[in-house]
Design a protein around this motif. Structure first.
Motif, PDB file in Angstrom:
ATOM      1  N   TYR A 121     -16.832  14.031  11.201  1.00 21.16           N
ATOM      2  CA  TYR A 121     -18.122  13.391  10.991  1.00 21.16           C
ATOM      3  C   TYR A 121     -18.824  14.058   9.822  1.00 21.16           C
ATOM      4  N   TYR A 126     -18.669   8.750  11.223  1.00 22.50           N
ATOM      5  CA  TYR A 126     -17.274   8.977  11.568  1.00 22.50           C
ATOM      6  C   TYR A 126     -16.377   8.544  10.419  1.00 22.50           C
ATOM      7  N   ASN A 127     -15.427   9.415  10.045  1.00 28.23           N
ATOM      8  CA  ASN A 127     -14.456   9.101   9.000  1.00 28.23           C
ATOM      9  C   ASN A 127     -13.097   8.884   9.645  1.00 28.23           C
ATOM     10  N   SER A 128     -12.586   7.671   9.591  1.00 31.39           N
ATOM     11  CA  SER A 128     -11.330   7.369  10.264  1.00 31.39           C
ATOM     12  C   SER A 128     -10.141   7.990   9.547  1.00 31.39           C
ATOM     13  N   ARG A 129     -10.262   8.284   8.257  1.00 37.15           N
ATOM     14  CA  ARG A 129      -9.165   8.872   7.509  1.00 37.15           C
ATOM     15  C   ARG A 129      -9.324  10.381   7.472  1.00 37.15           C
ATOM     16  N   ALA A 132     -10.273  12.509   4.329  1.00 37.65           N
ATOM     17  CA  ALA A 132     -11.604  12.952   3.929  1.00 37.65           C
ATOM     18  C   ALA A 132     -11.743  14.461   4.014  1.00 37.65           C
ATOM     19  N   ILE A 314     -12.125   8.188  -2.048  1.00 43.97           N
ATOM     20  CA  ILE A 314     -12.831   8.039  -0.776  1.00 43.97           C
ATOM     21  C   ILE A 314     -14.319   8.007  -1.087  1.00 43.97           C
ATOM     22  N   ARG A 337     -17.477   2.712   4.589  1.00 45.50           N
ATOM     23  CA  ARG A 337     -16.650   3.665   3.862  1.00 45.50           C
ATOM     24  C   ARG A 337     -15.368   2.991   3.400  1.00 45.50           C
ATOM     25  N   TRP A 339     -11.349   3.742   1.401  1.00 45.65           N
ATOM     26  CA  TRP A 339     -10.283   4.691   1.054  1.00 45.65           C
ATOM     27  C   TRP A 339      -9.219   3.935   0.282  1.00 45.65           C
ATOM     28  N   GLN A 391     -12.396  -1.621  11.288  1.00 48.04           N
ATOM     29  CA  GLN A 391     -11.582  -1.090  10.195  1.00 48.04           C
ATOM     30  C   GLN A 391     -10.562  -2.149   9.786  1.00 48.04           C
TER      31      GLN A 391
END
Length: 810
Positions: A121, A126-129, A132, A314, A337, A339, A391
């Protein structure tokens, strides 16, 4: 209370405490705020409200900006040297995994159809990748590492823990920071930020930028270039609008770019498999008259003949609203976000034209919305929230075989094994689509039953839906479409189908689950807190998006296209203490985590297929004890130590992939006894029972430790302080293969870092630093070449590095 602005301090971990010097550590350590002449407390937002770290009944470690800067911990990978319970593995930014207490993501190449068990985070987004986490930290104020399930407080369910990164907020007082670092390996890094008001008391802005580059650590004799380099750019901006006395709106945007020539994995050793000797690495290399440029990985030489690239972007934007409403604060976080990933790899790990193209460029967008309402009262505190996430990811990959592929990959009994034309030019082009939707309602209550007893229940209701498509279209070297169903009669076509099989399938998964936790804490005294926690958690089920094994008719085995959710039972007890007038902190945590239907990586049986797929292991267990200690006996000296003992095993996994020494032979038929490990031309089991074996990536023992000494001095007419500091870490042996192998254990190692400098208040600081001072030679990760050739490749860790950093703020 005052946010602690300290030097070396540390974390929580037990069973043998080593002495280490570290910067500010939260719920695991507190350093006196000498600048204010009193005793400060480290403040955290782990429970979505600001509170003293030592008051949180949770295993949490905290690093403030001074700790991060002082130890050179500029990304998550570096923080692992300070946090024994945090592991980070990466063969490139996409194939990265952050684990806490050894749990979080399966070990091996990334499969996009599942999620991380450790949430990353950044400013509550929240960053799914996990990619990051590979970027340099930019204008970071604090990093909190939360250990154990966190789903009842955080937007995305996280079964192993969370890394909560907070950047500096816009300020209504004008301020600026700048930092320049130069070092060996042509390392240059510059960072700067500035903040101030645009409209007095109403509108403030903050801008930050960083740029860094470093020469590679591996020399490619084919291209005459150093590879595994660094080339990073980061930009961040934030605008704070104080709309009313009770409403703040923060609009943030960031962009990060990496463009290194990376990431080479190089020759480490060979190990005997059950493939015929002529088809193991030594025999194959001799047939081609080939030898690697060095058989000592720490010569840092390679001859990879395919292009290397690890380009990625990113970034994104978020709007956070914080409204003091009624008895609490309503928070809304809206975020987008993206990527973009543009890789190129040499997946045969040699200078031979075996696999000449291996690339899986991807583009991803994610959207999230979170609402939380937090209330702090005399007897009741609570947080309730809603979370929505979507996503979409599109990957267009390619793999192409070269003229050496037939001999290297085909079964030696094949009449085509020595015919280069059979596989040369064979090319698979993949089109992969993933869509994920997640919805959740969560909440946590803290009830002060008495002045010293708190009961803290939490609950989460979660819905996950995943859908995807995988299509691999394969053409021969003549450009003809490869058709494998019905099974071909031509031996040439059969061998091509066994190497790069075309396939198409559309997996789907959806499920509801309810998870929760219960913590009871007791203030034994004003400076001693004990707690006990039970958590029932789930990691969402997943879909396989890297190709499936095929049946006898060359159809994908659709039963393998989805994996079940992980079912987690977690128990923890802890003790948090402070003494010596709050100058010393000692914390303990013991945990026991069992996971049913653990999501594990297994190997695809086709020889030429590089990627594995996912399956459920019946049950795994991780248990251990952690201890953290920090002390500041006087104004000049700070010490910290942190340790973790972790016992880990597959409790039951009876149909696991076999290690390399039991692979490559003729598959055992019913009633046949497999050959001994490493028997050339032997009989290999169809699968292996690895129950009772180690999980990959986990050391039984891990330690971090540090010390810093400060001395008031005058330099060039400036009153300040000189300082000398050391921080180090140790990890015992761990497995680097999903099924433990004698060839892929990584030996234990220790790393020592030193720094010496002079600082004047908080205005400027100059330091000389040395990392890996004794040039310890160790591997970050080991892997095996596909095809059971016995080749083991790896990534040597950074050699000794040194440099000078100058930073100032105003």
């Amino acid at each position: 209370m005052k946010r602690l602005n300290a030097r070396p301090l540390l974390v929580v971990s037990m069973m043998g405490i080593a002495w280490l010097p570290l910067p500010t550590y939260g719920a695991e350590s507190v350093e006196p705020a000498l600048e204010s002449g009193g005793h400060g407390e480290i403040l955290v937002t782990a429970r979505r409200r600001q509170e003293a770290a030592q008051d949180v009944p949770l295993a949490i470690s905290v690093l403030d900006s001074r700790a991060i800067e002082g130890t050179g911990s500029f990304n998550v990978a570096r923080i692992t040297q300070l946090q024994p319970s945090l592991q980070f593995y990466s063969t490139n930014p996409r194939n990265s995994a952050a684990n806490i207490r050894g749990l979080g993501a399966p070990f091996g190449l990334t499969n996009d159809g599942i999620e991380q068990g450790v949430g990353v985070y950044i400013d509550q987004v929240y960053n799914s990748r996990i990619a990051a986490a590979t970027f340099d930290f930019l204008d970071v104020e604090q990093v909190e590492v939360l250990r154990g399930p966190q789903g009842t407080l955080y937007g995305k369910n996280t079964t192993a823990g969370a890394i909560n990164i907070t950047t500096r907020a816009p300020s209504f007082d004008f301020e600026g920071r700048a930092e320049v670092t130069v070092g060996n390996l042509e390392f240059v890094q510059a960072k700067a930020s500035v903040s101030g008001p645009l409209v007095e008391d109403k509108l403030a802005v903050r801008l930050a930028a960083s740029k860094g580059s470093r020469r590679g650590t591996i020399y490619n004799v084919v291209t005459d270039r150093w590879v595994n380099e660094q080339d990073n750019l980061g930009l961040r901006g934030a605008l704070l609008w104080r709309a009313t006395d009770s409403l703040d709106l923060t609009l943030s945007a960031d962009y990060n770019r990496q463009d290194p020539e990376c990431c080479a994995q190089i020759y480490v050793r060979t190990g005997a498999t059950q493939r015929p000797l002529s088809r193991q690495f030594a025999g194959l290399a001799a047939a081609f008259g080939y030898a690697p440029p060095s058989t000592n990985a720490f010569d840092r030489l390679t001859d990879l003949d395919s292009a290397l690239d690890a380009y990625q972007e990113i970034g994104g934007a978020s709007l956070r609203a914080e409204w003091d409403f009624g008895p609490g604060t309503l928070t809304s976080v809206s975020a987008w976000r993206f990527w973009n990933w543009g890789p190129s790899n040499d997946r045969d790990f040699t200078g031979l034209p075996i696999t000449t193209v291996s690339a899986n460029p991807s583009k991803q967008d994610q959207y999230s919305q979170e609402f939380r309402y937090a209330v702090t009262g005399d007897r009741l505190d609570y947080v309730v929230g809603l979370f929505a996430y979507h996503q979409r990811q599109h990957t267009t990959g390619a793999q192409e075989q070269g003229p050496a592929a037939s001999r290297w990959l085909l079964n030696p009994t094949s009449a085509n094994a020595n015919n280069p034309a059979v596989l040369e030019g064979l090319r698979s082009e993949n089109d992969i689509l993933l869509k994920t939707t997640s919805l959740a309602a969560f909440g946590q209550l803290s009830w002060r039953v008495t002045d010293r007893i708190k009961v803290q229940p939490g609950l989460r209701v979660n819905y996950d839906k995943k859908s995807g498509s995988y299509e691999a279209v394969v053409r021969t070297g003549n450009g003809e479409l490869l058709v494998c169903n019905p099974p071909p009669t031509s031996s040439v076509t059969r061998d091509q189908c066994a190497t790069l099989p075309p396939q198409s399938y559309s997996p789907k998964f959806s499920d509801w689950n309810i998870s929760g936790d219960l913590t009871v804490s007791y203030e034994i005294s004003d400076d001693v807190l004990g707690y006990a926690t039970y958590a029932k958690s789930f990691k969402s089920g997943g879909i396989n998006l890297a190709g499936l094994p095929l049946d006898a008719s060359n159809n994908p085995i659709l039963s393998a296209q989805t994996v079940k959710p992980e079912d987690v039972n977690h128990f923890e007890i802890g003790l948090k203490t402070q003494f010596w007038d709050s100058r010393a902190t000692f914390n303990l945590a013991g945990f026991w985590t069992e996971i049913s239907d653990y999501q594990a990586t297994v190997t695809n049986g086709q020889l030429g297929v590089l990627r594995g797929y996912l399956a459920n292991a019946d049950k795994v267990r991780v248990r251990g004890i952690e201890a953290d200690f920090s002390v500041r006996p006087n104004e000049r000296l700070s010490l910290y130590a942190s340790s973790a003992f972790t016992d880990h095993e597959y409790v039951q996994f009876v149909d696991a992939p076999c290690p390399p020494e039991l692979a490559g032979g003729t598959t055992a038929q019913p009633g046949q006894t497999p050959s001994a490990p490493g028997t050339p031309g032997g009989i290999s089991p169809a699968n292996c029972d690895i129950s009772g074996q180690w999980l990959p990536g986990i050391s039984k023992w891990a330690f971090s430790y540090g010390i810093e000494y400060r001395l008031p001095v005058e330099l060039l007419g400036n009153d300040g302080e000189a300082y000398a500091a050391f921080d180090g870490n140790y990890r015992s042996k761990f497995s680097s293969n999903p099924s433990r192998s004698a060839y892929t254990d990584i030996a234990g190692y220790s790393v020592a870092n030193f720094r010496f400098g002079f600082r004047k208040d908080d205005r400027w600081d100059a330091s000389f630093w040395v990392r890996n001072a004794f040039d310890e030679k160790y591997y970050e990760i080991l892997a095996t070449q596909s095809g059971s050739t016995g080749l083991v490749v790896g990534q040597p860790a950074d050699p000794r590095t040194y440099g000078l950093t100058i930073r100032t703020q105003f």
